[in-house]
Design a protein around this motif. Structure first.
Motif, PDB file in Angstrom:
ATOM      1  N   ARG A  94       0.404  -1.250  -0.076  1.00 47.54           N
ATOM      2  CA  ARG A  94       0.301  -0.006   0.046  1.00 47.54           C
ATOM      3  C   ARG A  94       0.541   1.256  -0.158  1.00 47.54           C
ATOM      4  O   ARG A  94       0.126   1.970  -0.809  1.00 47.54           O
ATOM      5  N   ASN A  95       1.968   1.599   0.760  1.00 49.54           N
ATOM      6  CA  ASN A  95       2.284   2.172   0.827  1.00 49.54           C
ATOM      7  C   ASN A  95       3.599   3.201  -0.372  1.00 49.54           C
ATOM      8  O   ASN A  95       3.443   4.138  -0.479  1.00 49.54           O
ATOM      9  N   VAL A  96       3.410   2.078  -1.386  1.00 44.98           N
ATOM     10  CA  VAL A  96       4.426   2.297  -2.931  1.00 44.98           C
ATOM     11  C   VAL A  96       3.064   3.395  -2.504  1.00 44.98           C
ATOM     12  O   VAL A  96       3.481   3.896  -4.277  1.00 44.98           O
ATOM     13  N   THR A  97       2.124   2.855  -3.040  1.00 47.52           N
ATOM     14  CA  THR A  97       1.120   3.044  -4.101  1.00 47.52           C
ATOM     15  C   THR A  97       0.235   5.502  -3.553  1.00 47.52           C
ATOM     16  O   THR A  97      -0.627   5.069  -4.034  1.00 47.52           O
ATOM     17  N   PRO A 148      -4.753   3.752  -2.362  1.00 45.74           N
ATOM     18  CA  PRO A 148      -4.971   2.299  -2.646  1.00 45.74           C
ATOM     19  C   PRO A 148      -5.142   2.052  -0.951  1.00 45.74           C
ATOM     20  O   PRO A 148      -4.265   2.500  -0.302  1.00 45.74           O
ATOM     21  N   ASN A 149      -6.585   1.802   0.131  1.00 45.86           N
ATOM     22  CA  ASN A 149      -7.011   1.900   1.232  1.00 45.86           C
ATOM     23  C   ASN A 149      -7.078   0.573   1.741  1.00 45.86           C
ATOM     24  O   ASN A 149      -7.808   1.162   2.454  1.00 45.86           O
ATOM     25  N   PRO A 150      -7.006   0.043   1.413  1.00 46.45           N
ATOM     26  CA  PRO A 150      -8.587  -1.808   1.825  1.00 46.45           C
ATOM     27  C   PRO A 150      -8.294  -1.400   3.509  1.00 46.45           C
ATOM     28  O   PRO A 150      -7.588  -2.354   3.998  1.00 46.45           O
ATOM     29  N   PRO A 151      -9.754  -1.511   4.193  1.00 47.63           N
ATOM     30  CA  PRO A 151      -9.800  -1.725   5.720  1.00 47.63           C
ATOM     31  C   PRO A 151      -9.631  -3.358   5.795  1.00 47.63           C
ATOM     32  O   PRO A 151      -9.386  -4.432   4.251  1.00 47.63           O
ATOM     33  N   TYR A 169      -7.313  -3.011  -7.603  1.00 47.71           N
ATOM     34  CA  TYR A 169      -7.536  -1.641  -8.604  1.00 47.71           C
ATOM     35  C   TYR A 169      -7.108  -1.607 -10.113  1.00 47.71           C
ATOM     36  O   TYR A 169      -6.024  -1.811 -10.098  1.00 47.71           O
ATOM     37  N   THR A 170      -8.540  -0.750 -10.647  1.00 44.61           N
ATOM     38  CA  THR A 170      -7.736  -1.000 -12.430  1.00 44.61           C
ATOM     39  C   THR A 170      -7.528   0.242 -12.958  1.00 44.61           C
ATOM     40  O   THR A 170      -8.325   1.241 -12.517  1.00 44.61           O
ATOM     41  N   GLN A 171      -7.241  -0.169 -13.687  1.00 46.73           N
ATOM     42  CA  GLN A 171      -6.501   1.640 -14.601  1.00 46.73           C
ATOM     43  C   GLN A 171      -7.004   2.070 -16.207  1.00 46.73           C
ATOM     44  O   GLN A 171      -6.298   0.655 -16.282  1.00 46.73           O
ATOM     45  N   ILE A 172      -8.090   2.212 -16.433  1.00 49.53           N
ATOM     46  CA  ILE A 172      -7.893   2.419 -17.650  1.00 49.53           C
ATOM     47  C   ILE A 172      -7.062   4.024 -18.775  1.00 49.53           C
ATOM     48  O   ILE A 172      -7.977   4.992 -18.450  1.00 49.53           O
ATOM     49  N   VAL A 181     -12.457   5.960   5.463  1.00 49.21           N
ATOM     50  CA  VAL A 181     -11.908   7.042   6.489  1.00 49.21           C
ATOM     51  C   VAL A 181     -10.236   6.163   5.974  1.00 49.21           C
ATOM     52  O   VAL A 181      -9.874   4.705   5.907  1.00 49.21           O
ATOM     53  N   ARG A 182      -9.530   7.066   5.568  1.00 48.79           N
ATOM     54  CA  ARG A 182      -8.262   6.633   5.779  1.00 48.79           C
ATOM     55  C   ARG A 182      -7.171   7.133   6.484  1.00 48.79           C
ATOM     56  O   ARG A 182      -6.711   7.087   6.859  1.00 48.79           O
ATOM     57  N   THR A 183      -7.563   5.814   7.882  1.00 49.44           N
ATOM     58  CA  THR A 183      -6.888   5.229   8.429  1.00 49.44           C
ATOM     59  C   THR A 183      -4.863   4.786   8.268  1.00 49.44           C
ATOM     60  O   THR A 183      -4.717   4.619   6.987  1.00 49.44           O
TER      61      THR A 183
END
Ligand SMILES: *[C@@H]1O[C@H](CO)[C@@H](O)[C@H](O)[C@H]1NC(C)=O
Ligand SMILES: *[C@@H]1O[C@H](CO)[C@@H](O)[C@H](O)[C@H]1NC(C)=O
Ligand SMILES: *[C@@H]1O[C@H](CO)[C@@H](O)[C@H](O)[C@H]1NC(C)=O
Ligand SMILES: *[C@@H]1O[C@H](CO)[C@@H](O)[C@H](O)[C@H]1NC(C)=O
Ligand SMILES: *[C@@H]1O[C@H](CO)[C@@H](O)[C@H](O)[C@H]1NC(C)=O
Length: 250
Positions: free
Chosen positions: A50-53, A131-134, A143-146, A221-223
């Protein structure tokens, strides 16, 4: 070291043959969209810490694009509501493709990428947030990017994206791009996997369905979560194993 290099070579080889958008996702693309976070290029479903993104990535393509204007969307496909829904993480229009390639040094070697540039400083429709999946099921989110060619889009088409983006929860790319007459203009795609290290939080919350609200649903919430940096290596190895299997059966 030799093994690592072999795996890297297999990953590089596999990037030519595997799917780009996740299975079942529409509108799909089989063309690589390069999404780069400080030298980390999580392509085609690999696990990335996560931290990379967290910072906004650079995006680009391996072949030169000839359109005059492009848009990028990034969507979390695995929001743990009942029923599961999606969340828009990024919507940026007004990008133009570089005419010369940029060398990017990645963990798996050098890439020559035609970057999408924001030369006109177009403000994002939805500013990038990472991203921050709970700690909920599913712990792993895709996570998709188009990348969408908007060269022939008129202002109403862009407005259709803007209107839909006002409700980030439940964002459905196929529905939105169809409304914007852009469903056939997806020119490249990618996805990666970010996994919450757990354990799953079983405390029940007020269930929220994916319909959003007229006031604009707020993102989760982005914990700050501990991130599993170590997850990257097994992810790449697992990916390389799949890649190797595909490669060998060709
Ligand atoms: C484009 O420019 C805007 C305004 O300066 C900025 O907020 C945004 O992050 C830029 N987008 C990209 C993809 O560089
Ligand atoms: C994401 O990666 C995890 C490993 O961290 C794996 O268990 C999970 O199945 C992956 N999810 C998807 C949707 O690929
Ligand atoms: C678990 O979820 C509940 C409800 O959302 C929250 O109040 C609580 O702080 C969470 N616990 C942990 C350890 O994150
Ligand atoms: C979602 O919740 C809203 C408000 O509570 C409700 O009106 C709507 O019917 C729900 N939709 C679904 C698909 O459950
Ligand atoms: C992410 O976290 C890992 C492990 O905590 C650390 O080694 C790595 O430097 C971090 N990366 C970034 C880009 O913050």
């Amino acid at each position: 070291m030799a093994i690592a290099q072999t795996l890297a070579a297999l990953v590089a080889a596999a990037s030519v043959v595997v799917a780009r958008t996740p299975q079942g996702f529409q509108p799909a693309s089989t063309v690589d969209l390069i999404v780069e976070y400080g030298g980390v290029v999580p392509l085609n479903g690999v696990v990335v810490p996560r931290n990379v993104t967290i910072p906004q990535p650079r995006v680009g393509t391996l072949t030169r694009l000839t359109g005059t204007s492009y848009a990028i969307l990034m969507i979390d496909l695995d929001i743990p509501t009942e029923p599961p829904t999606t969340l828009l993480h990024w919507a940026q229009t007004g990008l133009t493709p570089a005419t010369t390639a940029t060398r990017i040094t990645t963990q798996t070697g050098e890439l020559s990428v035609f970057l999408l540039e924001n030369g006109t400083q177009t403000a994002p429709i939805t500013a990038y947030f990472g991203p921050n999946p709970p700690a909920r099921v599913p712990l792993s989110h895709r996570y998709t990017q188009i990348l969408i060619d908007t060269s022939d889009a008129d202002p109403e088409d862009i407005q259709a994206i803007r209107t839909a983006a006002a409700t980030p929860r439940g964002f459905n790319a196929q529905t939105v791009l169809t409304a914007a007459d852009l469903e056939d203009e997806v020119v490249a795609g990618n996805f990666y996997n970010v996994t919450n290290p757990g354990p799953v939080n079983t405390t029940t919350t007020t269930p929220t369905n994916g319909t959003g609200s007229p006031t604009g649903a707020s993102p989760p919430v982005r914990t700050t979560l501990p991130s599993g940096g170590a997850a990257l290596v097994p992810g790449i190895i697992a990916f390389a194993a799949v890649a190797a299997a595909m490669f060998l059966t060709m």
